[in-house]
Design a protein around this motif. Structure first.
Motif, PDB file in Angstrom:
ATOM      1  N   VAL A 119       0.874  -1.178   0.000  1.00  0.00           N
ATOM      2  CA  VAL A 119       0.000   0.000   0.000  1.00  0.00           C
ATOM      3  C   VAL A 119       0.904   1.219   0.000  1.00  0.00           C
ATOM      4  N   THR A 120       1.214   1.716  -1.181  1.00  0.00           N
ATOM      5  CA  THR A 120       2.265   2.723  -1.308  1.00  0.00           C
ATOM      6  C   THR A 120       1.790   4.009  -1.990  1.00  0.00           C
ATOM      7  N   GLY A 121       0.477   4.162  -2.188  1.00  0.00           N
ATOM      8  CA  GLY A 121      -0.033   5.359  -2.844  1.00  0.00           C
ATOM      9  C   GLY A 121      -0.010   6.567  -1.931  1.00  0.00           C
ATOM     10  N   SER A 122      -0.356   7.718  -2.498  1.00  0.00           N
ATOM     11  CA  SER A 122      -0.374   8.981  -1.749  1.00  0.00           C
ATOM     12  C   SER A 122      -1.810   9.443  -1.541  1.00  0.00           C
ATOM     13  N   ALA A 123      -2.090   9.932  -0.349  1.00  0.00           N
ATOM     14  CA  ALA A 123      -3.412  10.484  -0.054  1.00  0.00           C
ATOM     15  C   ALA A 123      -3.577  11.819  -0.778  1.00  0.00           C
ATOM     16  N   PRO A 124      -4.794  12.166  -1.164  1.00  0.00           N
ATOM     17  CA  PRO A 124      -5.004  13.454  -1.845  1.00  0.00           C
ATOM     18  C   PRO A 124      -4.872  14.611  -0.866  1.00  0.00           C
ATOM     19  N   TYR A 125      -4.361  15.724  -1.353  1.00  0.00           N
ATOM     20  CA  TYR A 125      -4.219  16.932  -0.542  1.00  0.00           C
ATOM     21  C   TYR A 125      -5.468  17.789  -0.706  1.00  0.00           C
TER      22      TYR A 125
END
Length: 322
Positions: A159-165
């Motif tokens: 699980v290596t994605g980025s959360a939205p800002y």
């Protein structure tokens, strides 16, 4: 994990009046003077309507869940420290805050009797971290050790994605602009379906996305969102234990297996959902290939087209069909 102490009764969900909580109640909105810290950056507020969608995103990036009451000033410092720690990691983890006074079904699902409670969510799997108000030492341990360890554990799990800002948490104007920007990114022909999904009317959203697809069968975004809406309409409110028990008790029942595959998909366990249905057919249930194929084709629109799990599942389905 830190703070394995009994729940602080804070706010009772059974209807009893907690005089201590009333004494600490404030009327200011989050972000206002005297109120709770505002959402923003990598901090979001989640409700019963958006909970399942939030769970799904934990297959992309890890989530820290704060079950709290945003009118109780005893919890403000904890929320502020958690938000600051998460925002400093620039999207490696998201903080999702849930008001358990207004969203009691979520509190019940986590078997929470009061606020605060802290959980981690990775690939749809919740892990308890803290129950009750933390001491200064516990809070420091969470910020310095627990949160970085959660990021590392998520990375090890793929699980290596980025959360939205979502904009500057200290700026109400920025928050409003961010929400408007997100709305503008939805194609005009998707607006009705998008709003129905945001309101929790997943069946209505699926029907609206179906109309979009009738006009443009090649609209991949509409196909993906329709599949997600159908999934949530069927199973968002299912009792997970009952569904899994029914599947275990009825290994030859295709509907029981499709139901538990839905639960896997909602929880972000995409590989488990694919394997469950493909293994079911491979185990001698070729007569049920058509309902399995239809459900898998629906699932196949949800991951990114380049997802290796998707490619493998497509190949295996083709092999089983011929």
């Amino acid at each position: 994990m830190a703070g394995q102490r009994p729940f602080n009764p804070g706010v009772s969900l059974a209807g009893a009046v907690d005089l201590e909580a009333l004494k600490h109640q404030v009327k200011a909105e989050p972000g206002q003077a005297g109120g709770a810290p505002a959402a923003g950056g990598y901090v979001i507020d989640t409700t019963e309507n958006t909970f399942q969608a939030m769970v799904q995103t934990s297959a992309t990036f890890p989530i820290l869940l704060l079950l709290w009451v945003p009118t109780d000033d005893r919890l403000f410092d904890m929320a502020r420290q958690l938000g600051n720690a998460v925002n400093q990691l620039n999207g490696q983890i998201q903080l999702s805050r849930i008001d358990i006074a207004s969203n009691s079904s979520i509190a019940q699902a986590f078997q929470v009797q009061g606020a605060p409670a802290l959980f981690a969510l990775i690939n749809g799997r919740p892990m308890p971290i803290l129950q009750g108000l933390p001491s200064a030492e516990e809070m420091q341990q969470i910020v310095d050790t627990v949160i970085p360890n959660l990021v590392a554990a998520a990375q090890q799990a793929g699980v290596t994605g980025s959360a939205p800002y979502s904009g500057d948490p200290n700026s109400d104007a920025a928050n409003s602009a961010s929400a408007a920007s997100a709305q503008e990114q939805v194609p005009p022909e998707h607006q009705e379906a998008y709003m129905l999904a945001q309101q929790g009317d997943y069946a209505g959203a699926a029907a609206a996305y179906e109309k979009v697809l009738e006009a443009d069968p090649n609209d991949a975004r509409a196909a993906r969102e329709r599949a997600k809406a159908l999934l949530l309409a069927r199973s968002a409110n299912a009792n997970v234990r009952e569904v899994r028990a029914a599947a275990a008790d009825n290994p030859d029942d295709v509907e029981a297996q499709r139901a538990v595959a839905d639960i896997d998909m909602i929880g972000g366990q995409i590989q488990d959902a694919f394997d469950r249905l493909l293994d079911f057919v491979a185990a001698g249930h070729k007569a049920d290939i058509e309902p399995v194929r239809k459900r898998l084709l629906e699932y196949f629109t949800i991951p990114e087209p380049t997802d290796e799990r998707l490619k493998r599942a497509r190949r295996r389905l083709a092999t089983l069909m011929y």
